[in-house]
Design an enzyme around this catalytic site. Structure first.
Site, PDB file in Angstrom:
ATOM      1  N   ILE A  27       0.838  -1.202   0.000  1.00 43.95           N
ATOM      2  CA  ILE A  27       0.000   0.000   0.000  1.00 43.95           C
ATOM      3  C   ILE A  27       0.878   1.259   0.000  1.00 43.95           C
ATOM      4  O   ILE A  27       0.602   2.230  -0.713  1.00 43.95           O
ATOM      5  CB  ILE A  27      -0.966   0.005   1.204  1.00 43.95           C
ATOM      6  CG1 ILE A  27      -1.805  -1.284   1.209  1.00 43.95           C
ATOM      7  CG2 ILE A  27      -1.881   1.219   1.169  1.00 43.95           C
ATOM      8  CD1 ILE A  27      -2.577  -1.538   2.489  1.00 43.95           C
ATOM      9  N   LEU A  48      12.587  -3.326   4.958  1.00 44.76           N
ATOM     10  CA  LEU A  48      12.506  -4.319   3.869  1.00 44.76           C
ATOM     11  C   LEU A  48      12.243  -5.732   4.389  1.00 44.76           C
ATOM     12  O   LEU A  48      12.584  -6.711   3.726  1.00 44.76           O
ATOM     13  CB  LEU A  48      13.767  -4.279   2.981  1.00 44.76           C
ATOM     14  CG  LEU A  48      14.055  -2.925   2.305  1.00 44.76           C
ATOM     15  CD1 LEU A  48      15.337  -2.999   1.462  1.00 44.76           C
ATOM     16  CD2 LEU A  48      12.892  -2.487   1.417  1.00 44.76           C
ATOM     17  N   SER A 139      -7.244  -0.956  10.457  1.00 45.66           N
ATOM     18  CA  SER A 139      -7.873  -2.030   9.696  1.00 45.66           C
ATOM     19  C   SER A 139      -9.302  -2.255  10.175  1.00 45.66           C
ATOM     20  O   SER A 139      -9.616  -2.053  11.360  1.00 45.66           O
ATOM     21  CB  SER A 139      -7.057  -3.303   9.925  1.00 45.66           C
ATOM     22  OG  SER A 139      -7.789  -4.427   9.516  1.00 45.66           O
ATOM     23  N   TYR A 165      -2.546  -9.667  15.509  1.00 47.11           N
ATOM     24  CA  TYR A 165      -2.405  -8.605  14.510  1.00 47.11           C
ATOM     25  C   TYR A 165      -3.524  -7.571  14.690  1.00 47.11           C
ATOM     26  O   TYR A 165      -3.276  -6.371  14.816  1.00 47.11           O
ATOM     27  CB  TYR A 165      -2.454  -9.184  13.090  1.00 47.11           C
ATOM     28  CG  TYR A 165      -2.701  -8.131  12.043  1.00 47.11           C
ATOM     29  CD1 TYR A 165      -1.707  -7.207  11.722  1.00 47.11           C
ATOM     30  CD2 TYR A 165      -3.937  -8.007  11.400  1.00 47.11           C
ATOM     31  CE1 TYR A 165      -1.933  -6.195  10.793  1.00 47.11           C
ATOM     32  CE2 TYR A 165      -4.176  -7.003  10.467  1.00 47.11           C
ATOM     33  CZ  TYR A 165      -3.164  -6.108  10.175  1.00 47.11           C
ATOM     34  OH  TYR A 165      -3.402  -5.109   9.259  1.00 47.11           O
ATOM     35  N   LYS A 169      -3.536  -3.467  16.090  1.00 49.78           N
ATOM     36  CA  LYS A 169      -4.125  -2.277  15.451  1.00 49.78           C
ATOM     37  C   LYS A 169      -5.050  -1.552  16.431  1.00 49.78           C
ATOM     38  O   LYS A 169      -5.044  -0.326  16.526  1.00 49.78           O
ATOM     39  CB  LYS A 169      -4.914  -2.675  14.196  1.00 49.78           C
ATOM     40  CG  LYS A 169      -4.059  -3.198  13.068  1.00 49.78           C
ATOM     41  CD  LYS A 169      -3.186  -2.098  12.489  1.00 49.78           C
ATOM     42  CE  LYS A 169      -2.270  -2.610  11.413  1.00 49.78           C
ATOM     43  NZ  LYS A 169      -1.244  -1.648  11.003  1.00 49.78           N
ATOM     44  N   ASN A 195     -10.542  -4.251   2.392  1.00 55.92           N
ATOM     45  CA  ASN A 195      -9.634  -5.231   1.779  1.00 55.92           C
ATOM     46  C   ASN A 195      -8.964  -4.676   0.517  1.00 55.92           C
ATOM     47  O   ASN A 195      -9.548  -4.731  -0.567  1.00 55.92           O
ATOM     48  CB  ASN A 195     -10.399  -6.514   1.449  1.00 55.92           C
ATOM     49  CG  ASN A 195     -10.739  -7.301   2.696  1.00 55.92           C
ATOM     50  OD1 ASN A 195     -11.397  -6.795   3.596  1.00 55.92           O
ATOM     51  ND2 ASN A 195     -10.282  -8.528   2.768  1.00 55.92           N
ATOM     52  N   ASP A 313     -12.051 -16.355  10.945  1.00 52.12           N
ATOM     53  CA  ASP A 313     -12.720 -15.571   9.894  1.00 52.12           C
ATOM     54  C   ASP A 313     -14.157 -15.250  10.286  1.00 52.12           C
ATOM     55  O   ASP A 313     -14.822 -16.046  10.952  1.00 52.12           O
ATOM     56  CB  ASP A 313     -12.766 -16.365   8.573  1.00 52.12           C
ATOM     57  CG  ASP A 313     -11.534 -16.121   7.724  1.00 52.12           C
ATOM     58  OD1 ASP A 313     -10.648 -15.367   8.156  1.00 52.12           O
ATOM     59  OD2 ASP A 313     -11.455 -16.708   6.628  1.00 52.12           O
TER      60      ASP A 313
END
Ligand code: NAD
Ligand code: UDP
Length: 357
Positions: A27, A48, A139, A165, A169, A195, A313
Site C-alpha cells: 500500500i 525491507l 484495519s 495482529y 491495530k 480489503n 474468519d
C-alpha cells in the site's frame, strides 16, 4: 552516531518532507505515486522485512524522480532521531508493520513488539521533535465481529478480535486517542482499511507477498499464473448469498488517494479528536464473486475447492464509507473489474513479483 544506512544525498533535504514508514510495501509504494501527484515531498523508511527496494525503483520510474530511501527500523530510536535532525519533517504516514494474521497468532510478542512498541517509539521521537501530524494504517479488523452492517466508525471496536495482529491495530488506535487527550495539538488520522486489492495501472507495481499468500487476491493471481494449483475457498456454509465469506474489496490506488485526502484534511483543519474513517467501497463481494470477476477480467479459469472455514474468519463485513466522503471528499472510484484487471496485469507481467528481473 552516524548511521551508514542513510546515504549522504538524503541528508539536509531542503524542503519539508513526509516520512512514509513502510513505503516499500504494497500500500505504501502505491501511495507514493499519489503523494507525488499531489505535490508532496517524502522520504521512505522501511526495513525491507516484507518488501523489496525494487518497488521503490519502480515508483521512481513511474514518477521520474529519485526517492530518498532509508533502510531502517521504526524501533531504532537513534536512527529516527538522526532522520528528524537531518531533515525538515512535517508529518508521518505510518504503514510499517507486520500483517500476517495467522503468523500473529503463533508469534504474538513479535507482533506487539513490532507494531505496538514500534509505533510508540516512532511517536516518542515525533514528540521530541515537535512533529505532530500522523496518518495511521488501521484495519476493519478492529471491529471484531460486528453485529450490524454496513460498519460505521462509531461502532464498538476491540471486542471479538481473533488475533494479535488485529489487537495490535486496536491497541495503537487507543494509544493515539490517549496521545490526543494528553496534547490536543496532535493531528491524527486513523484510516480503517477494508480489503485492498489490485495494482497500479502500469503493471509495474503490485502486491508481492513472501511465500504462499494469505490473502485472497494474490492467491487467485498466483493460481492464474500457474504458481499454485488451485484456490482453497475457506467455508461454503456462511450465511451469505452463496455461502462464501463477504468482504469490501477496495482498489489500492483508491486507497492510496485517500491518504492524500486525509493528510490534506489534517493539514487544513483543527481537530477535536483523532479523525477516524473507514476506507472501503460500501459494497460486499463473496469469494466466489471475486473468482468470477477475476476469470472475466483475465480470461483464465481458476480451479477451486471449498474447504473448511479458516479459524478466526467472520462471515461478512463491509464499510459504510459516508464519513470519508463527507469529511475528506473521497470515495472509491474503481470497481471490481478494474481491481481484477489491474491485479492480473501486474501478476501476468511479473509472475515472480519484484524478484523477476
Ligand atoms: P506490507 O507488508 O506490504 O508493507 C509494510 C511495510 O512495512 C513492508 O515494506 C515492511 O518491510 C515494512 N516494515 C515492517 N516492519 C517494519 C519496521 N519495524 N520498521 C520499518 N519497516 C517495517 O503491507 P501492506 O499491505 O502494504 O500494509 C501496510 C499497512 O497497512 C500495514 O500496517 C498493514 O497492517 C495495514 N493494513 C493492510 C491491509 C492489507 O490487507 N494489506 C489491511 C488493513 C491494514
Ligand atoms: N479466502 C479464501 N481462500 C484463501 C484466502 C482467503 O477463501 O486462500 C477468503 C477468506 O476466508 C475471506 C476472504 O477470502 O472470506 C478474504 O480473505 P483475506 O485473507 O484476503 O482478507 P481478510 O480475511 O483479512 O478479510
Amino acid at each position: 552516531m552516524k548511521n551508514n544506512n542513510i546515504s549522504s544525498s538524503l541528508i539536509s533535504h531542503p524542503s519539508s518532507l513526509i516520512i512514509v514508514t513502510g513505503g516499500a510495501g504494497y500500500i505504501g509504494s502505491h501511495t507514493l505515486i499519489e503523494l507525488d501527484k499531489a505535490g508532496f515531498d517524502f522520504l521512505v523508511l522501511d526495513n525491507l522485512s516484507n518488501s523489496s527496494q525494487e518497488a521503490i525503483k519502480r515508483v521512481e520510474k513511474i514518477i521520474n524522480k529519485k526517492i530518498p530511501f532509508v533502510k531502517g527500523d521504526i524501533r531504532d530510536k537513534e536512527l529516527l532521531r538522526e532522520i528528524f535532525k537531518e531533515n525538515r519533517i512535517d508529518s508521518v504516514i505510518h504503514f510499517a508493520g507486520l500483517k500476517a494474521v495467522g503468523e500473529s497468532v503463533q508469534k504474538p510478542l513479535v507482533y506487539y513488539e513490532n507494531n505496538v512498541c514500534g509505533t510508540n517509539n516512532l511517536l516518542e521521537v515525533m514528540k521530541e521533535f515537535g512533529v505532530k501530524k500522523f496518518v495511521f494504517s488501521s484495519s476493519a479488523t478492529v471491529y471484531g465481529e460486528p453485529d450490524k452492517m454496513p460498519v460505521t466508525e462509531d461502532m464498538q471496536t476491540g471486542v471479538g478480535i481473533t488475533n494479535s495482529y488485529g489487537r495490535s491495530k486496536y491497541m495503537i488506535e487507543e494509544i493515539l486517542k490517549d496521545l490526543f487527550i494528553s496534547d490536543n495539538s496532535w493531528k491524527i488520522a486513523i484510516l480503517r482499511y477494508f480489503n485492498p486489492v489490485g495494482a497500479h495501472e502500469s503493471g509495474m507495481m503490485g502486491e508481492d507477498p513472501e511465500g504462499i499468500p494469505n490473502n485472497l487476491m494474490p492467491f487467485i493471481t498466483q493460481v492464474a499464473v500457474g504458481k499454485l494449483p488451485k484456490l482453497r475457498v475457506f467455508g461454503g456454509d456462511y450465511p451469505t448469498h452463496d455461502g462464501t465469506g463477504v468482504r469490501d474489496y477496495i482498489h489500492v490506488m483508491d486507497l492510496a488517494n485517500a491518504h492524500v485526502k486525509a493528510l490534506e484534511y489534517i493539514n487544513n483543519n483543527d481537530l477535536n479528536e483523532p479523525l477516524i474513517v473507514n476506507l472501503g467501497t460500501g459494497q460486499g463481494y463473496s469469494v466466489l464473486d471475486m473468482v468470477k470477476a477475476f476469470e472475466r477480467a483475465s480470461g483464465v479459469k481458476i480451479p477451486y475447492e471449498i474447504v473448511d472455514r479458516r479459524p478466526g474468519d467472520i462471515a461478512k463485513i463491509y464499510a459504510n464509507p459516508n464519513k470519508a466522503k463527507e469529511l475528506l471528499g473521497w470515495e472509491a472510484k474503481r470497481g471490481i473489474d478494474e481491481m481484477c484487471e489491474s491485479a492480473w496485469n501486474w501478476q501476468s507481467r511479473n509472475p515472480r513479483g519484484y524478484k523477476g528481473e
